[in-house]
Design a protein around this motif. Sequence first.
Motif, PDB file in Angstrom:
ATOM      1  N   LEU A  70       0.687  -1.202  -0.118  1.00 39.97           N
ATOM      2  CA  LEU A  70      -0.588  -0.031  -0.053  1.00 39.97           C
ATOM      3  C   LEU A  70       1.009   0.992  -0.594  1.00 39.97           C
ATOM      4  O   LEU A  70       2.114   1.549   1.080  1.00 39.97           O
ATOM      5  N   GLU A  71       1.029   1.857  -0.976  1.00 41.67           N
ATOM      6  CA  GLU A  71       0.826   3.787  -0.994  1.00 41.67           C
ATOM      7  C   GLU A  71       0.386   4.603  -1.233  1.00 41.67           C
ATOM      8  O   GLU A  71      -0.138   4.979  -1.599  1.00 41.67           O
ATOM      9  N   HIS A  72       0.795   5.564  -0.125  1.00 45.18           N
ATOM     10  CA  HIS A  72       0.799   6.426   0.390  1.00 45.18           C
ATOM     11  C   HIS A  72      -1.543   6.728  -0.144  1.00 45.18           C
ATOM     12  O   HIS A  72      -1.921   7.138  -0.302  1.00 45.18           O
ATOM     13  N   LEU A  73      -1.842   5.778   0.931  1.00 42.22           N
ATOM     14  CA  LEU A  73      -3.342   5.458   0.274  1.00 42.22           C
ATOM     15  C   LEU A  73      -4.248   6.613   1.641  1.00 42.22           C
ATOM     16  O   LEU A  73      -3.468   6.654   2.527  1.00 42.22           O
ATOM     17  N   THR A  74      -5.082   7.155   0.273  1.00 45.22           N
ATOM     18  CA  THR A  74      -6.300   7.856   1.717  1.00 45.22           C
ATOM     19  C   THR A  74      -7.229   7.900   1.195  1.00 45.22           C
ATOM     20  O   THR A  74      -7.773   7.579   0.311  1.00 45.22           O
ATOM     21  N   LYS A  75      -7.786   7.629   1.876  1.00 40.90           N
ATOM     22  CA  LYS A  75     -10.219   7.747   1.997  1.00 40.90           C
ATOM     23  C   LYS A  75     -10.257   9.053   2.513  1.00 40.90           C
ATOM     24  O   LYS A  75      -9.819   8.719   3.929  1.00 40.90           O
TER      25      LYS A  75
END
Lengths: 358, 289
Positions: free
Chosen positions: A7-12
């Motif tokens: 998971l890279e720079h995962l943003t929600k």
Amino acid sequence: MSVRVVLEHLTKKFGEVSAVDDLELEMHAGEFVALLGPSGCGKTTTLLMVAGIYRPTSGAITFGDRRVEHLHPKDRGIGMVFQSYALYPHMTVAENIAFPLELRRSIPKAERDRRVREAAALVRVDALLDRRPAQLSGGQQQRVALARALVKRPDILLLDEPLSNLDARLRHEMRGEIKRLQKEIGITSIFVTHDQLEALTMADRVAVMRDGRLQAYATPAELYARPTNRFVAEFIGSPPMNFLDAEVAAKNGSFVARAGELEIPLVRRPAREAPEATVGIRPEHLELGAPGEGDASAEVYIVEPMGREQIVDVQVGGHRLRAIAPPGFRAQIGDRVGLRFAPERIHLFDRASGERIA
Amino acid sequence: MSAAVAERAPGTLRWSSLVPYAVLALWTLPIIVLYVWLFYSSFFPRIEGFRPIGGFTFDNWRFLWDPQSVPQMRNRPAILPLTLNTFIFAATTSAVGLLISSMAGYAFSRLRFKGRRLMLGGVLLLHSFPSVTLLIALFIVLRTLGLYDKFVGVILVQTAFALPFGIWIMKGFFDNVPWDLEMSALVDGAGRFRTWLRIMLPLVKPGLLALAVLLFVEGWNQFLLPFVFMPSGSQQTLSTLVKGILGEGRFVDYGLLTAVGLYYIAPVLILFVLAQDQLMRIYAGGVKG
């Protein structure tokens, strides 16, 4: 079969609120990883993004060498067990387990039946194939959900709070069983939990999350021995760590942490100058002895016998500390006892940022 | 107080609990009297008030086997085609309404799309819209489309009127299905359509059954639309026959009217008795906005 997950720079974001913020995680093939944190920390949101049910606001998800964040759940090669198990109430156990295969035309009926029985046998529900979910106990439903998640031989297994709907005894049993199953199949697995005990006992590595951000990502032993910050230190371990606000000072060529009249010896030099610090010490590293022994004198506040051990709260210089004493230790409320700190087990955190400094 | 209630043996009645029964019995008495009157007056030549005149007879029911002897039936299709028409009308509107309601209800419950709130508001508004006011507009639409005086046209209009209620009810049932089940189906490899068909529809079956019955009954009872939009056709329904008996000739043959009326409502009554458990659920099943 099993793949690496990155998971890279995962943003929600949900509106203006960031449920998951710039998350970086890497899981080896075959690894069992726990996402641990209090409710609202973003752990389930992360899992649902990996599953493909939520679309990330930004960031990348990679399975092996495939970028998957834009893929539909059915194209990701995942199996998932939900907290509620989410068994289809109108189908029998066999139909439930067969459902993921039914959607693949390429698998002939005979092969499908064989794989349903195989998956059911793996989690020992092969005697229940004709029942309906409502006729099963919680533990049995849990097993059926596992069989359904595994029947299509996914690359990755996702588990959302898999044990929280079970009673204590069954939880312990399933904890071991899921761990054994995961190792037996060797499938990369991610599970979400708010229970630090589950995370520590089951996972190869634990990602601790808070407010959508990753706090620590380490093996259970590392998390326990060297928590990266005060939040992790507080969250991991039961009963929780004691904390004391203290000043770090030099003394006789070494360092001590002073909290009021308490003076706690430090064996490690703080990583940086931080006179305003918080001392952390786990109850199991606080030794009680006869009055006059040890580093300080304390008064017993309450004693809670637990069978294997006793939890003893003591009062010392206006602070209340919790210690674990062996079953043979005898003390009454109000007794004076000696207190010894295990100096190599003392944790030191920056008081403002909470970061570990020694 | 509550202890006293709990201690009471099942099956025994207290005087105080008779009061609600008495009130309810009084309240429903006029309806019961009407049904009884309808039933027995269909077996006598004439009724004055509640007093039958003449002897017991099946004469009023002769429309079943000898329609030519009944003047009001001479210019109409026989009773069997009329019944069949009514059945086709009710069944088709029920089936089509059910299909569209269950799809639209699912979409409103589960999908987030532009204009969802506006459309939901529209559905509610249409539900409370008196259909009579639309008759002239509908007449123009049907004429333009070449569907005036055609069975298909009336079926379309009836289905359209039934949809707001159906969609709203089905949305309520879908709202009560846990999200987990749907997520699970997606992860298991089903697309939206298959999830709807294999997982969601079976789980709202009580709602589907209840709605099917209600739409069928609504279609069966419908008078205005067939009467207005299908004036000449051979495809009239039973409700227009009842109207014919009421409105044609110099005097109204009440014996005939009650017999035809009883024949007309019997299927509805039977359906209600058979399906009352399902129908209760439409109101107990929870309708959330």
